[in-house]
Enzyme design. Structure first.
Site, PDB file in Angstrom:
ATOM      1  N   GLU A  29       0.852  -1.191   0.000  1.00 53.64           N
ATOM      2  CA  GLU A  29       0.000   0.000   0.000  1.00 53.64           C
ATOM      3  C   GLU A  29       0.883   1.235   0.000  1.00 53.64           C
ATOM      4  O   GLU A  29       2.013   1.213   0.516  1.00 53.64           O
ATOM      5  CB  GLU A  29      -0.898  -0.001   1.250  1.00 53.64           C
ATOM      6  CG  GLU A  29      -1.856   1.183   1.308  1.00 53.64           C
ATOM      7  CD  GLU A  29      -2.834   1.100   2.483  1.00 53.64           C
ATOM      8  OE1 GLU A  29      -3.671   2.015   2.620  1.00 53.64           O
ATOM      9  OE2 GLU A  29      -2.768   0.126   3.251  1.00 53.64           O
ATOM     10  N   ASN A  74      -6.630   1.376   2.999  1.00 51.16           N
ATOM     11  CA  ASN A  74      -7.379   2.602   3.285  1.00 51.16           C
ATOM     12  C   ASN A  74      -7.070   3.699   2.271  1.00 51.16           C
ATOM     13  O   ASN A  74      -7.937   4.507   1.927  1.00 51.16           O
ATOM     14  CB  ASN A  74      -7.052   3.102   4.702  1.00 51.16           C
ATOM     15  CG  ASN A  74      -7.545   2.165   5.775  1.00 51.16           C
ATOM     16  OD1 ASN A  74      -8.345   1.269   5.518  1.00 51.16           O
ATOM     17  ND2 ASN A  74      -7.060   2.358   6.991  1.00 51.16           N
ATOM     18  N   ASN A 174     -12.209  -1.092  -0.295  1.00 46.75           N
ATOM     19  CA  ASN A 174     -11.487  -1.574   0.873  1.00 46.75           C
ATOM     20  C   ASN A 174     -12.224  -1.187   2.152  1.00 46.75           C
ATOM     21  O   ASN A 174     -12.545  -0.015   2.348  1.00 46.75           O
ATOM     22  CB  ASN A 174     -10.078  -0.965   0.910  1.00 46.75           C
ATOM     23  CG  ASN A 174      -9.339  -1.305   2.195  1.00 46.75           C
ATOM     24  OD1 ASN A 174      -8.849  -2.419   2.359  1.00 46.75           O
ATOM     25  ND2 ASN A 174      -9.266  -0.360   3.122  1.00 46.75           N
ATOM     26  N   GLU A 175     -12.519  -2.175   2.996  1.00 49.85           N
ATOM     27  CA  GLU A 175     -13.061  -1.936   4.348  1.00 49.85           C
ATOM     28  C   GLU A 175     -14.149  -0.866   4.358  1.00 49.85           C
ATOM     29  O   GLU A 175     -14.114   0.080   5.160  1.00 49.85           O
ATOM     30  CB  GLU A 175     -11.924  -1.578   5.318  1.00 49.85           C
ATOM     31  CG  GLU A 175     -10.942  -2.710   5.515  1.00 49.85           C
ATOM     32  CD  GLU A 175      -9.879  -2.428   6.566  1.00 49.85           C
ATOM     33  OE1 GLU A 175      -9.810  -1.288   7.087  1.00 49.85           O
ATOM     34  OE2 GLU A 175      -9.100  -3.353   6.883  1.00 49.85           O
ATOM     35  N   TYR A 246      -6.069  -8.658  12.313  1.00 48.93           N
ATOM     36  CA  TYR A 246      -4.736  -8.491  12.896  1.00 48.93           C
ATOM     37  C   TYR A 246      -4.808  -8.889  14.364  1.00 48.93           C
ATOM     38  O   TYR A 246      -5.831  -8.698  15.017  1.00 48.93           O
ATOM     39  CB  TYR A 246      -4.267  -7.039  12.786  1.00 48.93           C
ATOM     40  CG  TYR A 246      -4.146  -6.531  11.364  1.00 48.93           C
ATOM     41  CD1 TYR A 246      -2.998  -6.764  10.622  1.00 48.93           C
ATOM     42  CD2 TYR A 246      -5.186  -5.816  10.777  1.00 48.93           C
ATOM     43  CE1 TYR A 246      -2.894  -6.291   9.321  1.00 48.93           C
ATOM     44  CE2 TYR A 246      -5.079  -5.341   9.473  1.00 48.93           C
ATOM     45  CZ  TYR A 246      -3.929  -5.584   8.754  1.00 48.93           C
ATOM     46  OH  TYR A 246      -3.831  -5.114   7.464  1.00 48.93           O
ATOM     47  N   GLU A 294      -6.073  -9.245   4.103  1.00 50.99           N
ATOM     48  CA  GLU A 294      -5.219  -8.547   5.088  1.00 50.99           C
ATOM     49  C   GLU A 294      -5.143  -9.412   6.321  1.00 50.99           C
ATOM     50  O   GLU A 294      -6.185  -9.745   6.907  1.00 50.99           O
ATOM     51  CB  GLU A 294      -5.761  -7.157   5.447  1.00 50.99           C
ATOM     52  CG  GLU A 294      -5.539  -6.104   4.384  1.00 50.99           C
ATOM     53  CD  GLU A 294      -5.872  -4.693   4.883  1.00 50.99           C
ATOM     54  OE1 GLU A 294      -5.640  -4.404   6.087  1.00 50.99           O
ATOM     55  OE2 GLU A 294      -6.359  -3.887   4.066  1.00 50.99           O
ATOM     56  N   GLN A 351       1.953  -6.096   5.697  1.00 51.46           N
ATOM     57  CA  GLN A 351       2.251  -5.935   4.282  1.00 51.46           C
ATOM     58  C   GLN A 351       3.585  -6.604   3.967  1.00 51.46           C
ATOM     59  O   GLN A 351       4.038  -7.443   4.752  1.00 51.46           O
ATOM     60  CB  GLN A 351       2.245  -4.457   3.931  1.00 51.46           C
ATOM     61  CG  GLN A 351       0.848  -3.850   4.032  1.00 51.46           C
ATOM     62  CD  GLN A 351       0.768  -2.406   3.559  1.00 51.46           C
ATOM     63  OE1 GLN A 351       1.619  -1.899   2.840  1.00 51.46           O
ATOM     64  NE2 GLN A 351      -0.286  -1.734   3.974  1.00 51.46           N
TER      65      GLN A 351
END
Length: 501
Positions: A29, A74, A174-175, A246, A294, A351
Site C-alpha cells: 500500500e 485505506n 477496501n473496508e 490483525y 489482510e 504488508q
C-alpha cells in the site's frame, strides 16, 4: 505428572482441497515506507534503472509471492488512479487522507505492474469505491486490460506500455464498513455499488475475478450482517468476499496470544456459513470463496505512530519489529489457511516491506528478514499441492480467552507431481518439548528429506540489521522408517518436516 506426547495419522486420501498458491500473497500500500524507501528508492546504490531496490526484489523472490494487492488499503478510498500514470514530472502531489501524508505519485499503476513482473507476482488491483465508483473503475480496467483502439487503452500506449497488463484479480474497494474509511458505506450502499461497478468491469473484461469487501474484522458491530447484505445484492457478480484480521499481544500473555489463530478459524467458518446461506437463499449453484487479503500481527508500532507529524512524505509508519512469538502465531495462521484450503483461496500478508512486514529496509542502507519471514517463506515454497487433514491426538490447554487449545497446530500438503509431503507444525507449549509419532503407512516409499526448525529460547527475541537471532536450523534427530515418523518438537517452535518419495 502425565508425560506430554502427540500422535498424528496422515492418509493421502484425507484431502481437504488443492491449495491455491494465491493464499501466499502479500500487499503493498502507499503507506509509510512500503513503496518509498521500501520497494522504490531511486538514489539507493542497489536500485535498478527504474528506481526499484534490487536487494528487496531478491528477498521477495525468496518468498515466492504469487500475487500482491495494490495500491490499498485505506489509501485507495480517496485515490485517483490517473494521478499515478503519465510523465512523472506532471504528476500531482496530493494530501493522502487515510494516513495523513503527502503522496508524490512517483510510483503508480504502470510502475507497480513492472515491479510485480520483476518479483514474478501477479497484481491484485483495488479500485476506489469511497470517493469514486463505476466510471473510474471501468476506465482503469480499460487502461490496464484493453489492447488498443480506445481512449484509455491508447493512453496507456502513449505512456509507453504497448501491451495490456492483463490484471485479472480486482478488489471492489477496501473496508467500506469502517468509520475510518473515506466514503464509508452501509452494507446496502456498498452492495449496490459493488454490484454495478463489478458488472461494468466485467463488460470490459469478462475474465476478471472480483473480491467484495466483507467486514473489516470479526469484531465489527455489523459482522456478519454486512457480508450477508453485500452478497445478497452482488452474488451473481462477485467471486470472493474479503476478510481482514490483525492480532497483538498487548497483555503480554504468550499462551493466550498463541491461541489466537482459533479466533481466525472461527472467523473463517462464520464467513463461510454466511456465504452459503446467501447461496441457498439465491438457489444458486455458484460458490463464493474467501480472500483473506489482510492478515498479520500488528501492535508493536501503535504508540510510536501516534507521534508522527502529519503531511510528510513516506514517514516510518506501522513499522512493527517482530519477535519470535510473533513468528509462531504467523505460522499458526498460515496453518489455519491450509486447514481451510477448500474455501480460503486467496490471502495477503499485510504488508510486504517495512509496514507490518517480513522485510525491513534502511533508507540508503541494507535490508533484513524479520522473524515472520521464515514461516511465510516455508509455507509458500513447500505448501503447494493438496492440503490433507491430519488426524491429530494432542494434549490441550486453557488460556484467558480460549479453552481446549491444542498444544500443536498442524497441516500437511501432498504434492503428487513432485512426490513430496510436507508437515507444518507449531508447538505452543511454553516450557516442554513434545514427542510426536506420525503414522505414514499411506505414503509407501517416502523417506525423510529434512526437519527444519525455527526456535529461540527467548520468545521476545528479534532480528535486526546487524544480528539475525531467529533463523532456521536443522533438527537432525527426526527419523522415518517403515511408514513411521518420530520427532521431538522443541517448546515454542515452528517445524517443517519434509518427506519425498
Amino acid at each position: 505428572m502425565k508425560k506430554l506426547k502427540a500422535t498424528m495419522t496422515l492418509d493421502q486420501h484425507f484431502k481437504i482441497a488443492e491449495v491455491d498458491k494465491r493464499i501466499y500473497g502479500s500487499f503493498i500500500e502507499h503507506l509509510g515506507r512500503a513503496v518509498y524507501g521500501g520497494i522504490y528508492e531511486p538514489d539507493h546504490p542497489e536500485s535498478d534503472n527504474q528506481g526499484f531496490r534490487t536487494d528487496v526484489i531478491n528477498l521477495v523472490k525468496q518468498l515466492q509471492v504469487p500475487i500482491v494487492r495494490y495500491p490499498g488499503g485505506n489509501m485507495v478510498s480517496a485515490y485517483n488512479w490517473e494521478d499515478g500514470v503519465g510523465p512523472k514530472a506532471e504528476r500531482p502531489r496530493r494530501l493522502e487522507l487515510a494516513w495523513r501524508t503527502i503522496e508524490t505519485n512517483e510510483v503508480g499503476t504502470n510502475e507497480f505492474a513492472d515491479w510485480a513482473k520483476k518479483v514474478n507476482a501477479d497484481v491484485m488491483m483495488a479500485v476506489n469505491l469511497g470517493t469514486r465508483g463505476i466510471d473510474a473503475a471501468r476506465n482503469l480496467i480499460e487502461y490496464t486490460n484493453h489492447p488498443s483502439g480506445t481512449y484509455y487503452s491508447d493512453l496507456r500506449r502513449q505512456h509507453g506500455y504497448e501491451s495490456p497488463h492483463n490484471i485479472k484479480t480486482w478488489c471492489l474497494g477496501n473496508e467500506m464498513d469502517g468509520p475510518w474509511q473515506v466514503g464509508q458505506k452501509t452494507a446496502y450502499e456498498y452492495g449496490r455499488l459493488a454490484n454495478e461497478t463489478g458488472k461494468a468491469m466485467k463488460q470490459v473484461d469478462p475474465d476478471i475475478e472480483l473480491v467484495a469487501c466483507g467486514s473489516s474484522s470479526s469484531t465489527m458491530p455489523t459482522f456478519p450482517e454486512y457480508e450477508a447484505t453485500t452478497l445478497d445484492l452482488s452474488y451473481d457478480t462477485v467471486d470472493y468476499i474479503s476478510l481482514h484480521q490483525y492480532y497483538g499481544n498487548r497483555s503480554n500473555d504468550t499462551a493466550n496470544y498463541l491461541a489466537k489463530n482459533l479466533d481466525m478459524a472461527h472467523f473463517i467458518k462464520t464467513v463461510t456459513a454466511t456465504c452459503d446461506y446467501i447461496k441457498a437463499k439465491h438457489r444458486s449453484k455458484k460458490t463464493i470463496n474467501l480472500s483473506f487479503d489482510e492478515w498479520n500481527v500488528w501492535y508493536h508500532s501503535n504508540d510510536q505512530d501516534k507521534q508522527i507529524e502529519p503531511w510528510v512524505v513516506a514517514p516510518p509508519q506501522l513499522e512493527d519489529h517482530y519477535n519470535f512469538e510473533d513468528a509462531l502465531l504467523v505460522g499458526s495462521m498460515l496453518i489455519t489457511f491450509l486447514q481451510n484450503a477448500d474455501r480460503v483461496k486467496m490471502a495477503a500478508m499485510a504488508q510486504l516491506v517495512n509496514v507490518i512486514a517480513p522485510i525491513m529496509t534502511e533508507n540508503g542502507g541494507g535490508s533484513f528478514k524479520q522473524t515472520i519471514f521464515y514461516p511465510y517463506m516455508h509455507t509458500s515454497i513447500f505448501g503447494r499441492g493438496v492440503s490433507l487433514k491430519p488426524i491429530l491426538n494432542v494434549p490441550k490447554y486453557d488460556a484467558r480467552d480460549f479453552t481446549d487449545v491444542p498444544y500443536l497446530d498442524a497441516a500437511a500438503v501432498h504434492n503428487e507431481e513432485t512426490g513430496e509431503l510436507t508437515i507444518f507444525i507449531v508447538n505452543k507449549h511454553l516450557s516442554e518439548a513434545m514427542p510426536l509419532e506420525v503414522d505414514l503407512r499411506s505414503f509407501t516409499g517416502y523417506s525423510l528429506v529434512e526437519h527444519i526448525e525455527l526456535y529461540h529460547e527467548d520468545v521476545k527475541a528479534v532480528n535486526t540489521m546487524t544480528h539475525e537471532a531467529v533463523k532456521p536450523q536443522l533438527n537432525t534427530f527426526t527419523t522415518c522408517e517403515l511408514g513411521h515418523l518420530s520427532a521431538q518438537l522443541k517448546q515454542t517452535s515452528w517445524n517443517v518436516i519434509r518427506l519425498k518419495k
